[in-house]
Design a protein around this motif. Structure first.
Motif, short mmCIF file in Angstrom:
data_model
loop_
_atom_site.label_atom_id
_atom_site.label_comp_id
_atom_site.label_asym_id
_atom_site.label_seq_id
_atom_site.Cartn_x
_atom_site.Cartn_y
_atom_site.Cartn_z
N ALA A 248 149.31 82.86 -1.19
CA ALA A 248 149.94 81.74 -0.51
C ALA A 248 149.53 81.75 0.97
O ALA A 248 149.47 82.79 1.59
CB ALA A 248 151.46 81.81 -0.63
N GLU A 249 149.25 80.58 1.49
CA GLU A 249 148.87 80.47 2.90
C GLU A 249 150.11 80.57 3.78
O GLU A 249 151.16 80.06 3.45
CB GLU A 249 148.19 79.12 3.15
N HIS A 250 149.96 81.26 4.88
CA HIS A 250 151.05 81.39 5.84
C HIS A 250 150.79 80.40 6.97
O HIS A 250 149.72 80.42 7.58
CB HIS A 250 151.10 82.82 6.39
N SER A 251 151.73 79.53 7.23
CA SER A 251 151.57 78.54 8.28
C SER A 251 151.72 79.22 9.64
O SER A 251 152.69 79.93 9.88
CB SER A 251 152.64 77.46 8.13
N GLU A 252 150.74 79.03 10.50
CA GLU A 252 150.77 79.65 11.82
C GLU A 252 150.98 78.61 12.89
O GLU A 252 150.52 77.47 12.77
CB GLU A 252 149.47 80.40 12.08
N MET A 253 151.67 79.01 13.95
CA MET A 253 151.92 78.13 15.08
C MET A 253 150.65 78.01 15.92
O MET A 253 149.97 79.01 16.17
CB MET A 253 153.07 78.70 15.93
N THR A 254 150.34 76.81 16.37
CA THR A 254 149.20 76.60 17.26
C THR A 254 149.70 76.51 18.70
O THR A 254 150.91 76.38 18.94
CB THR A 254 148.46 75.29 16.91
N VAL A 255 148.78 76.53 19.65
CA VAL A 255 149.14 76.36 21.05
C VAL A 255 149.81 75.00 21.25
O VAL A 255 150.80 74.89 21.97
CB VAL A 255 147.90 76.52 21.96
#
Length: 99
Positions: free
Chosen positions: A4-11
């Protein structure tokens, strides 16, 4: 779930979240959900990771007072690192036998 892909925060996500905050507020980093502590941020570093993707790192300082202590309970609750703590129910007071 495997893979499963983990959603990461962007700048951009971070800037959007910070835009709602008081610009004169201090910045802290919350760490370790099993022993929630607060740390001072000292540096913002942009680098390239091993996959060639640009990543921005928020780093704590190296001074001894960088770790500020426990997170306020309401912060740990809002992060879902701990449940709300309620005082235990009060038991009726025992009355000593009077002679």
């Amino acid at each position: 779930m495997v893979g499963a892909e983990h959603s990461e925060m962007t700048v951009a996500d971070l800037i959007d979240l910070l835009s709602d905050c008081d610009r004169s507020a201090l910045v802290r980093q919350a760490m370790n959900p099993f022993f929630p502590m607060a740390h001072r941020l000292e540096q913002v570093i942009q680098a390239t990771d091993e996959t060639g993707q640009t990543v921005v790192y928020l780093a704590e300082g190296r001074d001894a007072d960088t770790q500020l202590g426990h997170l306020p309970p309401e912060v740990a609750v809002r992060l879902a690192w701990q449940g709300p703590v309620q005082a235990p129910p009060r038991r009726p007071r025992r009355i000593a036998n009077r002679k």
